[in-house]
Structure formats: structure tokens, C-alpha cells
Design a protein around this motif. Structure first.
Motif, PDB file in Angstrom:
ATOM      1  N   UNK A 199      -0.457  20.312   8.531  1.00 42.49           N
ATOM      2  CA  UNK A 199      -1.480  20.358   7.491  1.00 42.49           C
ATOM      3  C   UNK A 199      -1.116  19.461   6.313  1.00 42.49           C
ATOM      4  N   UNK A 200       0.172  19.308   6.041  1.00 41.48           N
ATOM      5  CA  UNK A 200       0.589  18.414   4.961  1.00 41.48           C
ATOM      6  C   UNK A 200       0.274  16.962   5.315  1.00 41.48           C
ATOM      7  N   UNK A 201       0.603  16.541   6.539  1.00 42.08           N
ATOM      8  CA  UNK A 201       0.302  15.171   6.954  1.00 42.08           C
ATOM      9  C   UNK A 201      -1.192  14.898   6.872  1.00 42.08           C
ATOM     10  N   UNK A 202      -2.002  15.853   7.316  1.00 42.19           N
ATOM     11  CA  UNK A 202      -3.458  15.688   7.262  1.00 42.19           C
ATOM     12  C   UNK A 202      -3.956  15.644   5.818  1.00 42.19           C
ATOM     13  N   UNK A 203      -3.351  16.439   4.948  1.00 42.49           N
ATOM     14  CA  UNK A 203      -3.747  16.481   3.535  1.00 42.49           C
ATOM     15  C   UNK A 203      -3.478  15.142   2.858  1.00 42.49           C
ATOM     16  N   UNK A 204      -2.342  14.520   3.173  1.00 42.27           N
ATOM     17  CA  UNK A 204      -2.028  13.228   2.580  1.00 42.27           C
ATOM     18  C   UNK A 204      -2.957  12.136   3.095  1.00 42.27           C
ATOM     19  N   UNK A 205      -3.522  12.331   4.259  1.00 43.87           N
ATOM     20  CA  UNK A 205      -4.469  11.371   4.816  1.00 43.87           C
ATOM     21  C   UNK A 205      -5.864  11.536   4.220  1.00 43.87           C
ATOM     22  N   UNK A 206      -6.291  12.787   4.092  1.00 46.69           N
ATOM     23  CA  UNK A 206      -7.683  13.058   3.704  1.00 46.69           C
ATOM     24  C   UNK A 206      -7.865  13.422   2.238  1.00 46.69           C
ATOM     25  N   UNK A 207      -6.840  14.003   1.614  1.00 45.83           N
ATOM     26  CA  UNK A 207      -6.957  14.450   0.226  1.00 45.83           C
ATOM     27  C   UNK A 207      -7.651  15.778   0.060  1.00 45.83           C
ATOM     28  N   UNK A 208      -8.081  16.417   1.181  1.00 45.22           N
ATOM     29  CA  UNK A 208      -8.789  17.699   1.130  1.00 45.22           C
ATOM     30  C   UNK A 208      -8.241  18.597   2.226  1.00 45.22           C
ATOM     31  N   UNK A 209      -8.062  19.877   1.879  1.00 43.48           N
ATOM     32  CA  UNK A 209      -7.604  20.853   2.871  1.00 43.48           C
ATOM     33  C   UNK A 209      -7.940  22.246   2.380  1.00 43.48           C
ATOM     34  N   UNK A 210      -7.563  23.240   3.158  1.00 39.57           N
ATOM     35  CA  UNK A 210      -7.766  24.625   2.726  1.00 39.57           C
ATOM     36  C   UNK A 210      -6.994  24.925   1.452  1.00 39.57           C
ATOM     37  N   UNK A 211      -5.973  24.131   1.175  1.00 36.38           N
ATOM     38  CA  UNK A 211      -5.150  24.340  -0.027  1.00 36.38           C
ATOM     39  C   UNK A 211      -5.777  23.726  -1.274  1.00 36.38           C
ATOM     40  N   UNK A 212      -6.899  23.037  -1.119  1.00 34.56           N
ATOM     41  CA  UNK A 212      -7.566  22.440  -2.273  1.00 34.56           C
ATOM     42  C   UNK A 212      -7.815  20.959  -2.062  1.00 34.56           C
TER      43      UNK A 212
ATOM     44  N   UNK B 125      -5.616   9.359  -6.963  1.00 29.28           N
ATOM     45  CA  UNK B 125      -5.469   7.911  -6.866  1.00 29.28           C
ATOM     46  C   UNK B 125      -4.447   7.531  -5.810  1.00 29.28           C
ATOM     47  N   UNK B 126      -3.400   8.343  -5.652  1.00 27.79           N
ATOM     48  CA  UNK B 126      -2.405   8.069  -4.610  1.00 27.79           C
ATOM     49  C   UNK B 126      -3.071   8.082  -3.238  1.00 27.79           C
ATOM     50  N   UNK B 127      -3.909   9.090  -2.998  1.00 29.72           N
ATOM     51  CA  UNK B 127      -4.634   9.145  -1.718  1.00 29.72           C
ATOM     52  C   UNK B 127      -5.604   7.981  -1.610  1.00 29.72           C
ATOM     53  N   UNK B 128      -6.334   7.725  -2.691  1.00 31.51           N
ATOM     54  CA  UNK B 128      -7.379   6.698  -2.672  1.00 31.51           C
ATOM     55  C   UNK B 128      -6.816   5.306  -2.391  1.00 31.51           C
ATOM     56  N   UNK B 129      -5.667   4.982  -3.023  1.00 30.44           N
ATOM     57  CA  UNK B 129      -5.123   3.632  -2.908  1.00 30.44           C
ATOM     58  C   UNK B 129      -3.972   3.514  -1.913  1.00 30.44           C
ATOM     59  N   UNK B 130      -3.379   4.630  -1.519  1.00 31.01           N
ATOM     60  CA  UNK B 130      -2.153   4.530  -0.728  1.00 31.01           C
ATOM     61  C   UNK B 130      -2.157   5.363   0.547  1.00 31.01           C
ATOM     62  N   UNK B 131      -2.002   6.672   0.442  1.00 33.18           N
ATOM     63  CA  UNK B 131      -1.652   7.454   1.626  1.00 33.18           C
ATOM     64  C   UNK B 131      -2.743   7.501   2.691  1.00 33.18           C
ATOM     65  N   UNK B 132      -3.995   7.327   2.324  1.00 34.22           N
ATOM     66  CA  UNK B 132      -5.038   7.335   3.360  1.00 34.22           C
ATOM     67  C   UNK B 132      -4.877   6.162   4.327  1.00 34.22           C
ATOM     68  N   UNK B 133      -4.176   5.119   3.887  1.00 37.23           N
ATOM     69  CA  UNK B 133      -4.011   3.934   4.718  1.00 37.23           C
ATOM     70  C   UNK B 133      -2.689   3.915   5.498  1.00 37.23           C
ATOM     71  N   UNK B 134      -1.848   4.923   5.301  1.00 36.59           N
ATOM     72  CA  UNK B 134      -0.583   4.964   6.033  1.00 36.59           C
ATOM     73  C   UNK B 134      -0.837   5.279   7.502  1.00 36.59           C
ATOM     74  N   UNK B 135       0.044   4.793   8.343  1.00 38.34           N
ATOM     75  CA  UNK B 135      -0.082   5.098   9.764  1.00 38.34           C
ATOM     76  C   UNK B 135       0.171   6.585   9.995  1.00 38.34           C
TER      77      UNK B 135
ATOM     78  N   UNK C 273       0.838  -1.199   0.000  1.00 35.78           N
ATOM     79  CA  UNK C 273       0.000   0.000   0.000  1.00 35.78           C
ATOM     80  C   UNK C 273       0.872   1.249   0.000  1.00 35.78           C
ATOM     81  N   UNK C 274       1.893   1.277   0.849  1.00 37.28           N
ATOM     82  CA  UNK C 274       2.784   2.437   0.912  1.00 37.28           C
ATOM     83  C   UNK C 274       3.510   2.650  -0.413  1.00 37.28           C
ATOM     84  N   UNK C 275       3.809   1.556  -1.112  1.00 33.47           N
ATOM     85  CA  UNK C 275       4.490   1.641  -2.406  1.00 33.47           C
ATOM     86  C   UNK C 275       3.528   1.850  -3.560  1.00 33.47           C
ATOM     87  N   UNK C 276       2.218   1.897  -3.275  1.00 34.60           N
ATOM     88  CA  UNK C 276       1.183   2.195  -4.265  1.00 34.60           C
ATOM     89  C   UNK C 276       1.196   1.213  -5.439  1.00 34.60           C
TER      90      UNK C 276
END
Length: 434
Positions: A255-268, A276-286, A59-62
Motif C-alpha cells: 500500500x505504501x508503494x501504491x500510495x507513492x505512485x498515486x498520492x491517494x489511498x485509504x490512509x488519505x 508536489x513530490x508525487x506530482x513532480x517525482x514519485x508518480x514517474x518512478x518505476x 525526476x527521482x531527485x525531485x
């Protein structure tokens, strides 16, 4: 195709053609980072023990996103990658013994992942990010191998790549590997913290962020002197994610760590390949790995105790006629979803007043979004954003240039330098030009 692209392609043909001939001699020099002990097969008990960890490492390696075609069988390959030299297709990495990796030994899998040389000595193209996976530890490669061998075999034949000569000569990649591959794997920096080193390992090896966010040289190798400084991938800007680039976009480590988890932030919101990276990979990282990634990218040995986003860039003046026309366009076309002051609407549209795309040096991503729209997207945590319609047919080049300049100046602190000619070029490229 532009004159510059033609010249670059011609030069690449000459260089790679020469490399294809020279590779016969260079092949004897090609080295492997694979250690001797991987020649020994793993026992059934070891495979079972490693498979659970392998699920996380994969998962981490996508791996799934690239080796599963849209609506295709899991791990069966077939996903197309468009390159300047033709189309590549991801391969079947299910444990099918005929078409996948079911008949591969542990050592053959290591050689493929970290050296880019598949079973039988067949060179892989670097669209498979083995230049980054080379830094994976032997234990993590073993874990992925064990995990993949637990997947359902998919008897799906691999598709033939559609590459022009001489790019279809795989042996020429011997020369590419000699030029572009590190001679060794990951080596922790003893002067830095465990958090920083873990972040570097996840960013550089597993998540292979540099593959998209580092510009390429003539031979399509990553430029070491421009590490993570941004690149254009399939017409989209993969932005500068160095500390300076992230700060410019409005991120701090938290905010960057949260963005990689959720895919949404004040930055867009994450779009294109990053969705797809968020959908398949980073949302599942510890959380620890996400924080380590953020700490590394901001060059910190530990995450700050508090979150302090950088201040917004100062607005830049725009000529009154341009500002008046652009604001009218904005109110007519954009404000209904993004708000009169760019504040956005939760669960409908992201804010624009803090949007990273308006702070980038290039207007490419913003213009493409306006021209082509963005589909409705569902994000982790039941968050979603409504579809943004395309406006290519509603705005001419002058109107879009004015809108781009006004919004980038007001909310991105960027000088109004976009011309109608720039818009025309981006419009053409968005419809298949190069």
C-alpha cells in the motif's frame, strides 16, 4: 515567536557566529567526495548517452519542483524557502551561461551537488539537499548534468537571499559541512539484498526523504539517532516513516508503494509538499524503484507476495458529553463529504476512519486541515479530490478540541489529550506565528 524559539535562535547565532570565524581555519580541512576522474570533460557522445538516464534521475531527485518557481520558467529557480533565519531562493540550473549552469564544468557540477560548493567556491545552503545527494553515484550525477545541459537556457537572474547576520555568511557553512556531511558516498551493504540496497539508495540519496522526515539539531543538521522519525516543516508534520511509524499509519509495503505512485489511498491523500513530490517525482518512478523504497523502509530484502495492511487501532473511550458534542459537530460539518461513519466518498473526499492523520502522535496536521482547508487536487490516473473548505471561523477552540479528541480516539486509537489551549496555539501558528 516563543521563548524557546528565541533561546534556540540566540544559541544558534552564537554558535554560527563562532563557526563563521573558525571556518577560516577549518576551510583547509574541507574534503570532497568528488573523484579525480570527473575533472575530464564528458564527450558529446557521452553527454548524449547519459542525458536520457539523467531525465529519470532528475525526476527521482525531485530537481524540477525546487528549481522552478510557481508559474515561472522551467529550471530558472526563484522558488522561495522560508526558514527560521530568513528566506532562501532556489537558483537557476538551466544551461544559461550567465545566470544558470551553462558555463559549469562537469567537476564544478559534481562539487555543487555532492559537496554543497558551487562554481567559484561559493557555499550552498543545505536547503539544497547536498547532504543527501552526497550519496549519489558519480554516474548519476553525470547523468543529471548531461540532462540539464539539454534543457532550454533561461536568462533569468538569481534572486538574492534574505538572511539575517550571521546566517548570510556563506563561509560559515564550511564548519557546517565538517560537522554534518558524511566523509564518503553511498556504500551498499553486502549483507542485504539488491532490492534493499536499491531502496536505501533511492530513499536516502535520490529522493532525500530524510531531509524532511528526520528532525534537525541546533545547527539544522539531521539527527542521526532519529533517522526518519518525523519532523515539523513549515508548520506541517512530516510524519515518522520508519517501519513502526508507517505501520501505525496503516501502511504495509504494497500500500505504501501504491500510495507513492498515486498520492491517494485509504490512509488519505498527499498534501502540502508531499503533493508536489508525487506530482513532480514519485508518480514517474518505476514500479521496481517504488517497491524497493517500500521494502527498504519496512526493512525487508524482498516485497511480500501479498498485501496485508495492519489492523486498525482499537477505539479509545471519550467522555460522553465530549463525544455527544463532537459527533454532532462531525455530522453537521464533515459527514456530508466524509460519510456518517468516516467512510469517505470516492473522487470527492478521502476516508477518515482509516486516515493516517488521526493516528499520528501529534494532532497538528489534522487541526491545520480543519482550520485552513485543503484545495482541490488532481492526482495521477485521473483521480481527484474536491476542495475541503476552512472551518477556522465556524469552530471555536473548545469545539475543535472536542472534535479532534473524539475523531482521534474513535479512528486513531489516540487518548483524548488535546486542549483548547493547544488549538489556540496551532491556530496562531497557522496564521503566521512561530
Amino acid at each position: 515567536m516563543t521563548k524557546r524559539t528565541i533561546l534556540l535562535t540566540a544559541a544558534a547565532l552564537v554558535v554560527i557566529g563562532a563557526a563563521a570565524v573558525a571556518s577560516v581555519f577549518f576551510g583547509a580541512l574541507e574534503t570532497s567526495v568528488v573523484s579525480k576522474d570527473v575533472d575530464t570533460p564528458l564527450s558529446a557522445q557521452e553527454m548524449q548517452r547519459l542525458a536520457e538516464r539523467g531525465a529519470y534521475v532528475a525526476v527521482a531527485a525531485d530537481c524540477y519542483a525546487c528549481h522552478t518557481a510557481k508559474d515561472g520558467p522551467a529550471w530558472a529557480g526563484g522558488l522561495a524557502f522560508e526558514t527560521p533565519f530568513g528566506t532562501l531562493y532556489a537558483t537557476n540550473i538551466s544551461p544559461d551561461k550567465e545566470h544558470g549552469i551553462g558555463a559549469w564544468t562537469r567537476a564544478e557540477f559534481h562539487r555543487s551537488v555532492r559537496d554543497g560548493v558551487a562554481k567559484g567556491g561559493r557555499h550552498l545552503y543545505p536547503a539544497m539537499p547536498y547532504a543527501s545527494y552526497r550519496e549519489m553515484t558519480a554516474e548519476d550525477v553525470d547523468a543529471v548534468y548531461a540532462f540539464l545541459m539539454t534543457r532550454e537556457p533561461m536568462p533569468v537572474p538569481n534572486r538574492e537571499n534574505q538572511l539575517s547576520f550571521p546566517f548570510n555568511i556563506r563561509q560559515s557553512l564550511t564548519f557546517w559541512n565538517l560537522v554534518n556531511l558524511r566523509r564518503s558516498g553511498f556504500e551498499p551493504d553486502p549483507a542485504r539484498s539488491e532490492v534493499w540496497n536499491r531502496g536505501r539508495y533511492v530513499v536516502d540519496a535520490l529522493a532525500h526523504c530524510g531531509e524532511c522526515h528526520t528532525p534537525r539539531n541546533l545547527l539544522q543538521g539531521m539527527k542521526p539517532g532519529a533517522y526518519l522519525e518525523g519532523a515539523v516543516i513549515e508548520g506541517v508534520e512530516a510524519p515518522d516513516i520508519t517501519k513502526e511509524g508507517l505501520t501505525r499509519m496503516g501502511f504495509d509495503p504494497a500500500t505504501l508503494a501504491a500510495f507513492m505512485k498515486s498520492g491517494v489511498s485509504a490512509q488519505g491523500s498527499m498534501t502540502h509538499q508531499m503533493f508536489e513530490v508525487v506530482h513532480f517525482s514519485t508518480q514517474y518512478l518505476t514500479d521496481d524503484d517504488l517497491k524497493a523504497m517500500a521494502a527498504y523502509l519496512f526493512d525487508l530484502d524482498a516485497m511480500p507476495a501479498t498485501s496485508t495492511p495492519p489492523p486498525a487501532p482499537a477505539p479509545v473511550d471519550v467522555a460522553p458529553p465530549v463525544a455527544s458534542a463532537a459527533r454532532s459537530t462531525y455530522l453537521n460539518l464533515c459527514a456530508g463529504c466524509h460519510g456518517a461513519e468516516g467512510q469517505g466518498i470516492p473522487h470527492v473526499a478521502v476516508p477518515l476512519s482509516t486516515n493516517a492523520s488521526l493516528r499520528l502522535e501529534s494532532p497538528r496536521n489534522f487541526v491545520r486541515a480543519v482550520l485552513n482547508g485543503i484545495p482541490a487536487q488532481r492526482f495521477p490516473g485521473l483521480e481527484r479530490m474536491e476542495a475541503m473548505p476552512p472551518f477556522a471561523d465556524l469552530l471555536d477552540d473548545r469545539e475543535l478540541a472536542d472534535l479532534t479528541n473524539w475523531m482521534r480516539a474513535r479512528w486513531g486509537g489516540r487518548q483524548p489529550a488535546v486542549t483548547p489551549e493547544d488549538i489556540a496555539k496551532l491556530r496562531e501558528r497557522g496564521h503566521g506565528g512561530s
